[in-house]
Design an enzyme around this catalytic site. Sequence first.
Site, PDB file in Angstrom:
ATOM      1  N   HIS A 282       0.819  -1.213   0.000  1.00  0.00           N
ATOM      2  CA  HIS A 282       0.000   0.000   0.000  1.00  0.00           C
ATOM      3  C   HIS A 282       0.854   1.264   0.000  1.00  0.00           C
ATOM      4  O   HIS A 282       0.623   2.200   0.765  1.00  0.00           O
ATOM      5  CB  HIS A 282      -0.949   0.013   1.198  1.00  0.00           C
ATOM      6  CG  HIS A 282      -1.904  -1.133   1.234  1.00  0.00           C
ATOM      7  ND1 HIS A 282      -3.028  -1.136   2.017  1.00  0.00           N
ATOM      8  CD2 HIS A 282      -1.916  -2.322   0.580  1.00  0.00           C
ATOM      9  CE1 HIS A 282      -3.678  -2.270   1.859  1.00  0.00           C
ATOM     10  NE2 HIS A 282      -3.017  -3.010   0.984  1.00  0.00           N
TER      11      HIS A 282
ATOM     12  N   ARG B  42      -7.423   3.673  -1.283  1.00  0.00           N
ATOM     13  CA  ARG B  42      -6.769   2.569  -0.597  1.00  0.00           C
ATOM     14  C   ARG B  42      -5.335   2.357  -1.089  1.00  0.00           C
ATOM     15  O   ARG B  42      -4.388   2.478  -0.334  1.00  0.00           O
ATOM     16  CB  ARG B  42      -7.568   1.273  -0.764  1.00  0.00           C
ATOM     17  CG  ARG B  42      -6.950   0.062  -0.047  1.00  0.00           C
ATOM     18  CD  ARG B  42      -7.831  -1.163  -0.175  1.00  0.00           C
ATOM     19  NE  ARG B  42      -7.247  -2.316   0.482  1.00  0.00           N
ATOM     20  CZ  ARG B  42      -6.434  -3.180  -0.117  1.00  0.00           C
ATOM     21  NH1 ARG B  42      -6.095  -3.021  -1.400  1.00  0.00           N
ATOM     22  NH2 ARG B  42      -5.936  -4.204   0.550  1.00  0.00           N
TER      23      ARG B  42
ATOM     24  N   GLY C 282      -8.911  -2.661  -4.562  1.00  0.00           N
ATOM     25  CA  GLY C 282      -9.768  -2.927  -3.428  1.00  0.00           C
ATOM     26  C   GLY C 282      -9.105  -3.927  -2.499  1.00  0.00           C
ATOM     27  O   GLY C 282      -8.012  -4.441  -2.775  1.00  0.00           O
TER      28      GLY C 282
ATOM     29  N   GLU D  22     -11.390  -0.357  -8.358  1.00  0.00           N
ATOM     30  CA  GLU D  22     -12.116   0.816  -8.841  1.00  0.00           C
ATOM     31  C   GLU D  22     -11.350   1.538  -9.943  1.00  0.00           C
ATOM     32  O   GLU D  22     -10.125   1.687  -9.857  1.00  0.00           O
ATOM     33  CB  GLU D  22     -12.317   1.832  -7.708  1.00  0.00           C
ATOM     34  CG  GLU D  22     -13.041   1.328  -6.498  1.00  0.00           C
ATOM     35  CD  GLU D  22     -13.120   2.376  -5.396  1.00  0.00           C
ATOM     36  OE1 GLU D  22     -13.504   2.008  -4.276  1.00  0.00           O
ATOM     37  OE2 GLU D  22     -12.795   3.562  -5.658  1.00  0.00           O
TER      38      GLU D  22
ATOM     39  N   TYR E 292     -13.189   9.603  -1.943  1.00  0.00           N
ATOM     40  CA  TYR E 292     -13.506   8.371  -2.670  1.00  0.00           C
ATOM     41  C   TYR E 292     -13.816   7.196  -1.757  1.00  0.00           C
ATOM     42  O   TYR E 292     -13.944   6.072  -2.229  1.00  0.00           O
ATOM     43  CB  TYR E 292     -12.383   8.079  -3.680  1.00  0.00           C
ATOM     44  CG  TYR E 292     -12.451   9.081  -4.811  1.00  0.00           C
ATOM     45  CD1 TYR E 292     -13.111   8.797  -5.983  1.00  0.00           C
ATOM     46  CD2 TYR E 292     -11.935  10.368  -4.657  1.00  0.00           C
ATOM     47  CE1 TYR E 292     -13.249   9.740  -6.998  1.00  0.00           C
ATOM     48  CE2 TYR E 292     -12.059  11.320  -5.651  1.00  0.00           C
ATOM     49  CZ  TYR E 292     -12.720  10.997  -6.823  1.00  0.00           C
ATOM     50  OH  TYR E 292     -12.865  11.922  -7.809  1.00  0.00           O
TER      51      TYR E 292
END
Length: 691
Positions: free
Chosen positions: A483, A544, A563, A569, A579
């Site tokens: 991430h 994310r 996701g 997305e 968002y």
Amino acid sequence: MPDPRGSTRALWLVVLSVLGLVLPTTTATAATVDTSAWYVLVNRNSGKALDVYGRSTADGARISQYTRNDGAWQQWQFVDSGGGYYRLKSRHSTKVLSFPSTADYAGLVQTTDANTSGQQFRLADSTGGFVRLLNRASGKAVDVFGSSTADGARIVQLPDTGGANQQWQLVKLGTDTTPPTAPGNPRASNLTCSSVTFSWSASTDDVGVAFYDVYHDGQLVTSVPGTALSANLTVTPGATWGLYVNARDAAGNVSQASATVTITVPQCQADTVPPTTPTGVTATASGTTVTVRWTASTDNVGVTGYEVLRDGTQVGSTSGATTFTDSGLAANTRYQYQVRARDAQANRSAASTPVVVTTGDSCASALCSITAVTTETDLPWGLTTLPDGQVLFGRRDAFEVVRLDPATGAKTVVGRVPNAAGTDGEGGVLGLAVASDFTADPWLYVMHTSSTDNRVVRIRYTGGALTGTPQVLLTGIPRNKYHNGGRLRFGPDGTLYIATGDGQNGDWAQDRANLAGKVLRINRDGTIPADNPFGTAVWSYGHRNPQGLAFDSQGRLWEQEFGNSIMDETNLIVRGGNYGWPQCEGTTGTCGGTVAPKRTYPVAEGSCSGVAVVRDVLYIACLRGQRLYRAEISGESLTNVQQYLTGTYGRLRTVEPSADGGLWLTTSNYGDKDSIANNSNERILKVELGR
């Protein structure tokens, strides 16, 4: 409607309070309120906190009470209005508390701050360190409707009676900014086809560990309290997972991740019976594209997919679909196709009876040819094209930048990025970009992970090499094993856009004071553009792990993000937009007041990373989905969405426009979940586009 938010964390805050591990706090009275601090307001009757219902950021969203979890939606700042009155500003939405009328039972809401009397409150002391909040317009008190003790109960105004349901404790939050240490000694035991026990050694923290968050390969599996040092996990038969754990304290600080433990889950029963051979295979040519179709096979347990062979060699696969498109073939050439079925235990049927087809004399499809220009032993992540057509790409784990000659495939290392570091996951040298005036002002812009953060720098590229000391443009972007985001893209206005991941802390994505989980925008010298929505580098938030940015012909920014376990997305980014992550994944969850995606994809068919726009067509490169999506931009919609290269080259990481109107594609099949240099076997592909 029940509020579907993080009750696990709230429950364990109660446990931690008993153990004395909750972040130290102090209380305030009317005389001691600190206008520079953030407070949680706890009701005397219910013990629950004043809360923005559903974590909404919308004007008019109602205010309720909810079990205390110290989230940004429960944090309030007192803004002095003069005359002993204050406005209470939400940390989550930046809106203020307001009563829309002076009537009894009028519901408390949040609205944009206009400093009206309906938004102003006086603090009246009660006994035991509690206060009452009296509205300036009505003179009435903030009250929990019906003295309820339930989560989600309405907050209203009623005449001031001094009752316990009108009394609030102002809990001033502490300033703990130190994350726990990374959990040690991760290990797996009791592995079966359906479960495993994952254990670790305790982290340490200056206040106390509140939770451990357990992940596999970047996906959150479960959270357990800080007193637990193991978790029993449900696993998928036949899957290979990389398990790791982060520690989190009560203030929301997240540790770096533990080392990864790889498990290979056994099947629940032996299966040696292959599926039946596919029948009814046909192959139809349209220009240099061939579409193969067949009739589904059967299996004693279940067919999980099909493999397509061209001239005896596998060129693609599907996850159950009975059609496959083979693009970029030679013109006027004879090809032979076969299909075989497979099951979950890799039993394969015999190949089908061959069918023969001859391509046409010209390209009549979207993808006309695909050429492997070079191979790479390290992961080619960021890639950008120079004005002379040469390509620069980054070797993520080796921290190097390489120049590629598209005509010959020759490669030259032009330099190493100083201070770059890995994360034992997906950190390293990430996005690359150059500005439109690169020839006159030759800076290479790089996003990379360091030992402490993710950052954006620029390095001079002169004489065919990186020269001089990098200029650091932006620091303090949180890093973790996964991430990290990482894509860079210059906009039509010459500013630099930066995609950042949430650092495996979903709350950061909603915290506009944090650079994680955002699309950021800076000037090319690192300064903040005057028209940014919040006066900081933040352009949009609630993301994310975005890894794709691309502008269309109208100057609009398209973004692609991962996701967790439900939906990926594709978003159209608007200035200041929220968002939705973590309360909303795709269109699932509490999505009110957030910007909806333009398209979603099941994670199994997506896990898409890079995006590119060519002639107002959006191309999306997918990892787990092992495919390239092509979607036509029509207004604000994506239409005529098609899939190409499904399973042909494996996991696709980066897609970028080429100088001649085509695409560059990079693969990410080996070693992409560690930080070990040169343990990959990747390809950089050149795609010629047709219609």
